[in-house]
Design an enzyme around this catalytic site. Structure first.
Site, mmCIF file in Angstrom:
data_model
loop_
_atom_site.group_PDB
_atom_site.id
_atom_site.type_symbol
_atom_site.label_atom_id
_atom_site.label_comp_id
_atom_site.label_asym_id
_atom_site.label_seq_id
_atom_site.Cartn_x
_atom_site.Cartn_y
_atom_site.Cartn_z
ATOM 1 N N GLY A 99 -0.219 -3.298 7.660
ATOM 2 C CA GLY A 99 -1.342 -4.315 7.347
ATOM 3 C C GLY A 99 -2.498 -3.529 7.121
ATOM 4 C CD GLU B 284 2.473 0.615 4.823
ATOM 5 O OE1 GLU B 284 1.259 0.585 4.417
ATOM 6 O OE2 GLU B 284 3.287 0.323 4.100
ATOM 7 C CB CYS C 290 1.188 -0.984 1.079
ATOM 8 S SG CYS C 290 0.579 -2.292 2.036
ATOM 9 N N PRO D 51 1.151 -15.530 8.433
ATOM 10 C CG PRO D 51 -0.629 -16.353 9.497
ATOM 11 C CD PRO D 51 -0.190 -15.251 8.688
#
Length: 471
Positions: free
Chosen positions: A220, A242, A276, A171
């Site tokens: 996420g 992932e 990540c 968002p």
């Protein structure tokens, strides 16, 4: 795109809010789509998919060529949106846009051959081939840390094979989401083929269950991945996940320490540590631990934290205040468990979501900075008695996305790599992504692969066509 003005009395229910993380300034608000708008979106995407799947590969490639040109033409405006929405330095934002364009170029040049019918030799005269066919509309739930790149690395392969693409972006980066949709439409992709879904979790669940959605890809958290895969699994739909990582950065006694330090600083503190596939746990063989640590501290001290629009600064703000609070909590819990604070460890006072580049020493399994993913500018240092101990420590993690290994002995490193429980291993370098190379994880970092020929075929129907000779 629907937007509305947010006043101090406006509840932020069913509204996505975008704020500049460097200044706290409100940038834009976006109203969530209503049920009838979601229904129209799904219908339009499904219709566009059927048109796109019938488009010859040559026509798809032409659209991809136009898309890469548009991304480059709009580089400055796109980079400005990225920096404003999530705080990435402007130089890094420009590099992200160029990486997107380069990847689209590679997909356009190499994708057709990868997706072409593949002949299969048999023991008789039967004519057999495998076709890689589209499967439908794919829902992509994407994160905010690389607001363009994460979407391109998903949408690029998915759409070239003939699928539709429904983006559920984070968002706080909806400006980036709509800018990408406009780029796709400006490049001549069918209207409705790339669409943005802006909705709450309950609506997203109904979209996953809808028969017009064929599969889901998500980048996420573990929690998000577990929730989405459960819904998709109940509906018998494929997922690609992932779910982050806590990559080990192993430095062995024979490594080039100066190069390892330089790479380690960039590996951990690029994008304010919000990556990540990035070094998070620094596992040092004892003979070189002191030298590496002191040089690492000195190098990190030279990083300049501040306004991401200022080219003198190398570390911008974290994307949101709640993320900074969570990171600080991890640091405090790690120190309370017995780790030592070697550098930083504080929120930067004043406007924005800045956090001091932080180094924690004497970190061990059972501590937050070792066991959890630290998604911010924090490095954890752990000492290893020997190579076997280093491998054991690296594998002592729920995550298995990537790993880094520094040593002068490449042959030994390649043998060690086979023992590391990760989706990727980077020897004498640091974790990165490239259109030619698959990316993805094992264990709780997820499953499935993006990019390369694996990614291009991930959301296809590998249809076997077996024609027997008729006399």
């Amino acid at each position: 795109m629907s937007s509305q003005t947010l006043t101090s009395n406006t509840p932020v229910l069913n509204v996505a809010v975008s704020r500049d993380p460097a200044t706290d300034q409100l940038l834009e608000t976006y109203a969530f789509q209503k049920p009838d708008e979601v229904e129209s979106l799904l219908s339009e995407n499904n219709a566009a998919f059927r048109l796109w799947r019938a488009t010859p590969m040559s026509g798809r490639v032409e659209a991809y060529r136009r898309l890469s040109a548009i991304l480059r033409e709009r580089s400055e405006s796109l980079a400005a949106i990225i920096t404003a929405e999530m705080g990435k330095t402007l130089a890094a934002a420009r590099a992200e846009v160029e990486k997107c364009a380069t990847t689209i170029d590679w997909i356009a040049s190499n994708g057709p051959a990868i997706l072409a019918d593949e002949p299969v030799a048999t023991e008789n005269d039967d004519q057999v081939h495998v076709s890689y066919l589209p499967i439908g509309s794919i829902l992509a739930v994407m994160p905010w840390n690389f607001p363009l790149w994460q979407v391109i690395r998903a949408s690029g392969p998915i759409m070239l094979s003939g699928n539709g693409f429904i983006l559920k972006h984070a968002p706080n980066v909806m400006g980036s989401a709509y800018a990408l949709q406009d780029a796709y439409e400006s490049a001549g992709f069918p209207e409705g083929l790339f669409v943005n879904l802006l909705a709450d979790n309950e609506t997203v669940a109904t979209v996953i269950e809808d028969d017009r959605v064929a599969a889901v890809t998500l980048t996420g958290s573990m929690r998000a991945g577990s929730a989405v895969s459960a819904i998709a699994g109940k509906a018998l739909k494929k997922t690609l996940l992932e779910l982050g990582g806590s990559d080990a950065f192993i430095v062995l006694a024979d490594a080039n320490i100066d190069l390892a330090v330089k790479a380690g600083v960039e590996a951990r503190f690029q994008n304010a540590g919000q990556v990540c596939l990035a070094a998070k746990r620094f596992i040092l063989e004892k003979p070189i631990a002191e030298e590496f640590t002191q040089k690492f501290i000195a190098a990190v001290k030279n990083l300049k934290v501040g306004d991401p629009l200022d080219p003198q600064n190398s570390v911008g703000p974290m994307a949101r205040k709640d993320l900074r609070d969570e990171l600080h909590n991890q640091v405090e819990r790690t120190l309370a468990a017995g780790a030592t604070l070697l550098l930083g460890g504080k929120k930067v006072e004043g406007r924005g979501n800045f956090y001091e580049p932080t180094i924690l020493g004497e970190v061990s399994p059972g501590m937050a900075a070792f066991d959890e993913e630290t998604f911010g500018p924090v490095a954890a240092i752990t000492l290893a008695d020997n190579i076997e101990h280093a491998i054991e420590l690296a594998n002592t993690s729920d995550y298995g996305l990537g790993g880094n290994l520094w040593t002068a002995d490449i042959s030994r490193a390649q043998r060690i790599a086979r023992r590391l429980e990760t989706g990727g291993v980077f020897i004498n370098g640091f974790s990165a992504t490239n259109a030619r190379i698959p990316v993805g994880g094992v264990k709780k970092s997820g499953y499935g692969r993006e990019l390369s020929h694996f990614g291009l075929r991930e959301f296809t129907n590998a249809q076997a066509v077996w024609a027997k000779k008729v006399d």
